[in-house]
Design a protein around this motif. Structure first.
Motif, PDB file in Angstrom:
ATOM      1  N   ALA A 399      -3.530 -11.217  -0.710  1.00 37.44           N
ATOM      2  CA  ALA A 399      -3.104 -10.442   0.463  1.00 37.44           C
ATOM      3  C   ALA A 399      -3.977 -10.785   1.662  1.00 37.44           C
ATOM      4  CB  ALA A 399      -3.188  -8.955   0.157  1.00 37.44           C
ATOM      5  N   ARG A 400      -3.365 -10.832   2.829  1.00 39.79           N
ATOM      6  CA  ARG A 400      -4.083 -11.183   4.036  1.00 39.79           C
ATOM      7  C   ARG A 400      -4.704  -9.939   4.650  1.00 39.79           C
ATOM      8  NH1 ARG A 400      -0.605 -14.540   8.081  1.00 39.79           N
ATOM      9  NH2 ARG A 400       0.615 -12.611   7.937  1.00 39.79           N
ATOM     10  N   ALA A 401      -5.976 -10.062   5.050  1.00 37.64           N
ATOM     11  CA  ALA A 401      -6.689  -8.921   5.608  1.00 37.64           C
ATOM     12  C   ALA A 401      -6.085  -8.513   6.943  1.00 37.64           C
ATOM     13  CB  ALA A 401      -8.167  -9.271   5.787  1.00 37.64           C
ATOM     14  N   VAL A 402      -6.033  -7.215   7.175  1.00 33.96           N
ATOM     15  CA  VAL A 402      -5.484  -6.661   8.407  1.00 33.96           C
ATOM     16  C   VAL A 402      -6.638  -6.419   9.378  1.00 33.96           C
ATOM     17  CG1 VAL A 402      -4.149  -4.776   9.400  1.00 33.96           C
ATOM     18  CG2 VAL A 402      -3.622  -5.614   7.106  1.00 33.96           C
ATOM     19  N   ALA A 403      -6.442  -6.805  10.645  1.00 36.39           N
ATOM     20  CA  ALA A 403      -7.486  -6.627  11.646  1.00 36.39           C
ATOM     21  C   ALA A 403      -7.804  -5.144  11.818  1.00 36.39           C
ATOM     22  CB  ALA A 403      -7.041  -7.237  12.976  1.00 36.39           C
ATOM     23  N   GLY A 404      -9.082  -4.839  11.902  1.00 38.97           N
ATOM     24  CA  GLY A 404      -9.511  -3.467  12.081  1.00 38.97           C
ATOM     25  C   GLY A 404      -9.533  -2.656  10.803  1.00 38.97           C
ATOM     26  N   ARG A 405      -9.270  -3.279   9.658  1.00 38.12           N
ATOM     27  CA  ARG A 405      -9.305  -2.597   8.376  1.00 38.12           C
ATOM     28  C   ARG A 405     -10.069  -3.444   7.373  1.00 38.12           C
ATOM     29  NH1 ARG A 405      -5.585   1.415   7.374  1.00 38.12           N
ATOM     30  NH2 ARG A 405      -5.394   0.822   5.202  1.00 38.12           N
ATOM     31  N   LEU A 406     -10.488  -2.805   6.301  1.00 41.94           N
ATOM     32  CA  LEU A 406     -11.179  -3.486   5.219  1.00 41.94           C
ATOM     33  C   LEU A 406     -10.193  -3.771   4.099  1.00 41.94           C
ATOM     34  CD1 LEU A 406     -14.415  -1.323   5.132  1.00 41.94           C
ATOM     35  CD2 LEU A 406     -14.291  -3.722   5.806  1.00 41.94           C
ATOM     36  N   ASP A 407     -10.343  -4.908   3.466  1.00 45.10           N
ATOM     37  CA  ASP A 407      -9.506  -5.281   2.334  1.00 45.10           C
ATOM     38  C   ASP A 407     -10.412  -5.436   1.120  1.00 45.10           C
ATOM     39  OD1 ASP A 407      -7.387  -6.015   0.776  1.00 45.10           O
ATOM     40  OD2 ASP A 407      -7.487  -8.138   1.323  1.00 45.10           O
ATOM     41  N   LEU A 408     -10.257  -4.541   0.153  1.00 46.41           N
ATOM     42  CA  LEU A 408     -11.047  -4.579  -1.076  1.00 46.41           C
ATOM     43  C   LEU A 408     -10.188  -5.159  -2.187  1.00 46.41           C
ATOM     44  CD1 LEU A 408     -13.592  -3.947  -2.694  1.00 46.41           C
ATOM     45  CD2 LEU A 408     -12.721  -1.615  -3.014  1.00 46.41           C
ATOM     46  N   ARG A 409     -10.606  -6.286  -2.714  1.00 53.34           N
ATOM     47  CA  ARG A 409      -9.885  -6.945  -3.794  1.00 53.34           C
ATOM     48  C   ARG A 409     -10.702  -6.792  -5.077  1.00 53.34           C
ATOM     49  NH1 ARG A 409      -8.624 -12.566  -0.449  1.00 53.34           N
ATOM     50  NH2 ARG A 409      -7.618 -11.545   1.345  1.00 53.34           N
ATOM     51  N   ASN A 496     -12.071   5.538   2.001  1.00 53.58           N
ATOM     52  CA  ASN A 496     -11.250   6.032   3.099  1.00 53.58           C
ATOM     53  C   ASN A 496      -9.966   5.216   3.169  1.00 53.58           C
ATOM     54  OD1 ASN A 496     -10.108   6.774   5.575  1.00 53.58           O
ATOM     55  ND2 ASN A 496     -12.099   7.120   6.505  1.00 53.58           N
ATOM     56  N   PRO A 497      -8.809   5.795   2.798  1.00 53.22           N
ATOM     57  CA  PRO A 497      -7.561   5.010   2.825  1.00 53.22           C
ATOM     58  C   PRO A 497      -7.116   4.632   4.226  1.00 53.22           C
ATOM     59  CG  PRO A 497      -7.086   7.321   2.368  1.00 53.22           C
ATOM     60  CD  PRO A 497      -8.588   7.189   2.374  1.00 53.22           C
ATOM     61  N   GLY A 498      -7.650   5.296   5.229  1.00 49.69           N
ATOM     62  CA  GLY A 498      -7.282   4.933   6.590  1.00 49.69           C
ATOM     63  C   GLY A 498      -7.946   3.660   7.061  1.00 49.69           C
ATOM     64  N   PHE A 499      -9.059   3.283   6.431  1.00 47.44           N
ATOM     65  CA  PHE A 499      -9.790   2.088   6.841  1.00 47.44           C
ATOM     66  C   PHE A 499      -9.780   0.992   5.783  1.00 47.44           C
ATOM     67  CE2 PHE A 499     -12.629   5.163   9.394  1.00 47.44           C
ATOM     68  CZ  PHE A 499     -11.709   5.172  10.427  1.00 47.44           C
ATOM     69  N   CYS A 500      -9.339   1.296   4.572  1.00 50.93           N
ATOM     70  CA  CYS A 500      -9.514   0.354   3.463  1.00 50.93           C
ATOM     71  C   CYS A 500      -8.211   0.177   2.701  1.00 50.93           C
ATOM     72  CB  CYS A 500     -10.621   0.852   2.525  1.00 50.93           C
ATOM     73  SG  CYS A 500     -11.056  -0.302   1.208  1.00 50.93           S
ATOM     74  N   ASP A 501      -7.820  -1.066   2.479  1.00 52.46           N
ATOM     75  CA  ASP A 501      -6.693  -1.422   1.616  1.00 52.46           C
ATOM     76  C   ASP A 501      -7.262  -1.980   0.308  1.00 52.46           C
ATOM     77  OD1 ASP A 501      -4.626  -0.764   3.392  1.00 52.46           O
ATOM     78  OD2 ASP A 501      -4.935  -2.637   4.480  1.00 52.46           O
ATOM     79  N   VAL A 502      -6.652  -1.600  -0.813  1.00 53.22           N
ATOM     80  CA  VAL A 502      -7.123  -2.028  -2.135  1.00 53.22           C
ATOM     81  C   VAL A 502      -5.949  -2.636  -2.882  1.00 53.22           C
ATOM     82  CG1 VAL A 502      -8.265  -1.325  -4.271  1.00 53.22           C
ATOM     83  CG2 VAL A 502      -8.816  -0.157  -2.130  1.00 53.22           C
ATOM     84  N   ASP A 503      -6.133  -3.841  -3.429  1.00 51.38           N
ATOM     85  CA  ASP A 503      -5.046  -4.499  -4.149  1.00 51.38           C
ATOM     86  C   ASP A 503      -4.654  -3.732  -5.409  1.00 51.38           C
ATOM     87  OD1 ASP A 503      -7.394  -4.992  -5.472  1.00 51.38           O
ATOM     88  OD2 ASP A 503      -7.151  -7.164  -5.618  1.00 51.38           O
ATOM     89  N   LEU A 504      -5.602  -3.056  -6.048  1.00 56.87           N
ATOM     90  CA  LEU A 504      -5.275  -2.256  -7.231  1.00 56.87           C
ATOM     91  C   LEU A 504      -4.346  -1.103  -6.871  1.00 56.87           C
ATOM     92  CD1 LEU A 504      -5.675  -1.567 -10.218  1.00 56.87           C
ATOM     93  CD2 LEU A 504      -7.732  -0.293  -9.567  1.00 56.87           C
ATOM     94  N   TRP A 505      -4.563  -0.498  -5.703  1.00 53.46           N
ATOM     95  CA  TRP A 505      -3.677   0.587  -5.273  1.00 53.46           C
ATOM     96  C   TRP A 505      -2.263   0.073  -5.042  1.00 53.46           C
ATOM     97  CZ3 TRP A 505      -7.217   3.244  -1.062  1.00 53.46           C
ATOM     98  CH2 TRP A 505      -8.368   3.752  -1.688  1.00 53.46           C
ATOM     99  N   ARG A 506      -2.135  -1.118  -4.485  1.00 48.36           N
ATOM    100  CA  ARG A 506      -0.800  -1.679  -4.263  1.00 48.36           C
ATOM    101  C   ARG A 506      -0.097  -1.944  -5.600  1.00 48.36           C
ATOM    102  NH1 ARG A 506      -3.799  -4.445  -0.110  1.00 48.36           N
ATOM    103  NH2 ARG A 506      -4.113  -6.250  -1.466  1.00 48.36           N
TER     104      ARG A 506
END
Length: 643
Positions: A399-409, A496-506
């Motif tokens: 997954a491609r990281a979104v600007a202004g957010r964190l991507d936790l893989r 914080n789900p507003g700042f962080c995306d997690v591949d496991l959650w997807r």
């Protein structure tokens, strides 16, 4: 006004003026003092408390100052540390051997073994416990039945292992080499059956019962590892109740439970020839654990015939008396200069935890041998059992990281990405916290986090370490992107789900959608497969990770099983099953379905080759398949539906 100015009038006027001045001065002083008091109170309320890092540094400095004076006058080794306290872990602890250990790794008790809450285990025994724990998870993987995601899934078999086992697994992350054997101790590993002399041994002292429990666990582990070449341990029901507080109701490998002393003696007398033919004398000698020393002569005859050892719980008529202290050290009161082997010692809780894992690792479908009443003796032949095999990596683009957010893989190697750049996490404990919170999106309390990362230690002693870890993690992330990745509300930490995306959650969201959709389609299942890029936290063997890793793996196995079940083309269905086998090469149901399709297509050689490969894989992992589990024996097995 009418009277003239006299001396008396002047004195009264001056006195009144003086009192007025005094009252004004007193009022001014009182008001000023009250203002200062209020200001001081406000300052006390705002007084800055030391940060976790400052508190830790101050504590370490004070300990160093006091420790310097204590070590100056030391001329000999101090008294041994009390055993029942679990080994400590600092963020970067230094072990008893002076070796610095990475944070998040338990410090072992000494150079010859592992200290856990309620006991001490030699390195060899601790490694066998970790191997048995790995075998439990491999058995769970083998017996799981993949099914379409919309069917309710029962994950009750994913219960975490007991706390004593996870503490041992954590301590073995960075083990210290065993210390060389010194003194006149018998040959053989400390606490093993091979280190025991033949004849009658009376165990006395504060660690007598704990040593007998350790011998029971050691014998069960030996029977699990080498069922055909391990000496049996026979224990009476009375002795078992004395040691564990309850009867042994489930079979234990290498252990036989006798109803009485006479039954135990009769077993030895009738099985002497069979014991030597089976090679038990090469791995040690039979051991009897009796509550007290019997007065009958047949015991001595049976012990001599089998070269066996009888251990009595307490003083009695015996050739040897071992005084066992709380740390497992043995001494002979009759020979002050003699130093005996250090025995594995366990309290009832620790022994029960370890026996629980051994019974789960022991195959329940093997018939007991002749002469063994309640126990079976079949288990893997290898001394080391892999904890988890890594699943195959897929070629799905990340997954491609979104600007202004964190991507936790966390599927694969855990990585935190900010604006397309990986954020370096310096502390391994901080990385564990990130993955732990990703696995638990609802959040976790400080006690839950501490018990997962540092098992076996009181949570209240580790709160400062957790605060230091979180402070360092927040500082690192804030410096990288200026975002607050961890929230702390209602005494719970969460990402914080507003700042962080997690591949496991997807992945979990897609799996839940496929499971709850009224009409699940192949597209839904393919989406689940595409979101699963690899196993959870590949390359890390944190004990708390096993249940979450297996639960995540089952999502994609269910998706492959659903695609295979609805695919009308048997070749395509076989491709889906083979892809699922690559994700989990130990799953029995997928192999049975694949061999069923190959047999239905007339490709008997390929089916036999697949079954033989699966057989070899199980044997190498310590899971030799029985007749009931070998896929090659299910030639008539029903292939998956749809063909």
């Amino acid at each position: 006004m009418t009277q003239p100015l006299t001396a008396q009038t002047l004195a009264v006027a001056l006195t009144v003026a003086a009192w007025l001045v005094w009252l004004m001065l007193a009022a001014t002083v009182t008001i000023r003092a009250a203002a200062r008091a209020r200001a001081g109170a406000r300052w006390l309320r705002r007084i800055p408390l030391p940060t976790p890092l400052q508190a830790t540094a101050t504590g370490m400095a004070g300990a160093a100052a006091f420790g310097a004076g204590a070590h100056t006058g030391a001329t000999s080794a101090g008294p041994e540390a009390p055993l029942p306290v679990a080994a400590g872990t600092l963020d970067r602890p230094t072990g008893a051997d002076g070796v610095e250990r990475p944070d998040g790794v338990s410090e072992v008790g000494d150079a010859s073994g592992v200290v856990v809450r309620g006991g001490w285990l030699p390195w060899e025994v601790a490694e066998q416990v970790a191997a048995a724990a790995g075998l439990v998870w491999l058995r769970r993987r083998r017996t799981y039945q993949p099914h379409p995601p919309h069917d309710a899934r029962d994950d009750t078999d994913l219960a975490p292992l007991p706390e004593t086992v996870t503490a041992i697994q954590t301590a073995l992350t960075a083990p210290t080499p065993p210390a060389p054997t010194t003194g006149t101790a018998p040959a053989g590993p400390a606490g093993s059956i091979a280190s025991l002399p033949s004849g009658r041994i009376a165990l006395t002292g504060p660690g007598a019962l704990a040593a007998a429990r350790g011998m029971l666990v050691t014998a069960a582990l030996a029977g699990l590892r080498h069922p055909a070449a391990s000496a049996p341990l026979v224990i009476t029901r009375a002795a078992a109740r004395t040691l564990l507080g309850a009867d042994i109701v489930r079979p234990l490998p290498g252990v036989r439970v006798a109803g009485s002393v006479n039954d135990a003696v009769a077993f030895l007398a009738s099985s002497a020839a069979a014991l030597f033919r089976s090679g038990w004398e090469d791995a040690g000698r039979p051991v009897l654990i009796l509550e007290s020393a019997p007065q009958s002569g047949p015991l001595a005859v049976a012990l001599a015939a089998c070269a066996a050892t009888a251990m009595f719980l307490g003083a009695g008529t015996a050739e040897v008396t071992w005084h066992v202290d709380g740390a497992g050290h043995t001494h002979d009161p009759q020979r002050p200069d003699w130093v005996g082997p250090r025995l594995c010692v366990l309290d009832p809780v620790a022994a029960t935890d370890l026996l629980t894992v051994i019974t789960q690792a022991h195959p329940p479908d093997v018939h007991p041998g002749a002469g063994s009443r309640p126990v079976t003796v079949t288990a893997p032949e290898r001394s080391r059992i892999p904890r988890q095999a890594r699943g195959a990596r897929h070629s799905h683009p990340p997954a491609r990281a979104v600007a202004g957010r964190l991507d936790l893989r966390v599927l694969g190697e855990p990585t935190l990405i900010a604006d397309g750049t990986p954020v370096p996490i310096r502390r391994s404990a901080a990385l564990q916290v990130l993955v732990f919170l990703a696995v638990h999106p609802e959040g976790a309390s400080s006690q839950q986090i501490v018990e997962a990362i540092w098992p076996g230690l009181p949570a209240h002693r580790l709160t400062g370490r957790l605060y230091t870890t979180l402070s360092d993690l927040r500082t690192t992330v804030r410096a990288a992107c200026g975002l607050a990745v961890i929230d702390h509300t209602d005494n719970r930490y969460r990402l914080n789900p507003g700042f962080c995306d997690v591949d496991l959650w997807r992945l979990r969201t897609l799996a839940a959608h496929a499971a709850t959709a009224v009409t699940s389609t192949a597209t839904d299942w393919q989406a689940v497969i595409g979101a699963y890029t690899s196993d959870l936290a590949v390359g890390h063997q944190w004990p708390w990770l096993d249940p979450a890793r297996e639960a995540t793996r089952r999502h994609v196995l269910d998706a492959y099983a659903a695609l295979a079940a609805t695919e009308p083309d048997p070749r395509r269905a076989l491709d889906f099953l083979q892809a699922g086998i690559r994700v989990d090469p130990y799953n029995q149901a997928l192999h049975q379905q694949a061999t069923g399709i190959l047999t239905a297509l007339g490709e008997h050689d390929t089916a036999t080759e697949l079954a033989d490969t699966y057989h070899r894989r199980l044997t190498a992992a310590g899971l030799p398949p029985t007749d009931a589990h070998h896929p090659a024996l299910h030639d008539g097995a029903e292939p998956v539906s749809g063909r």
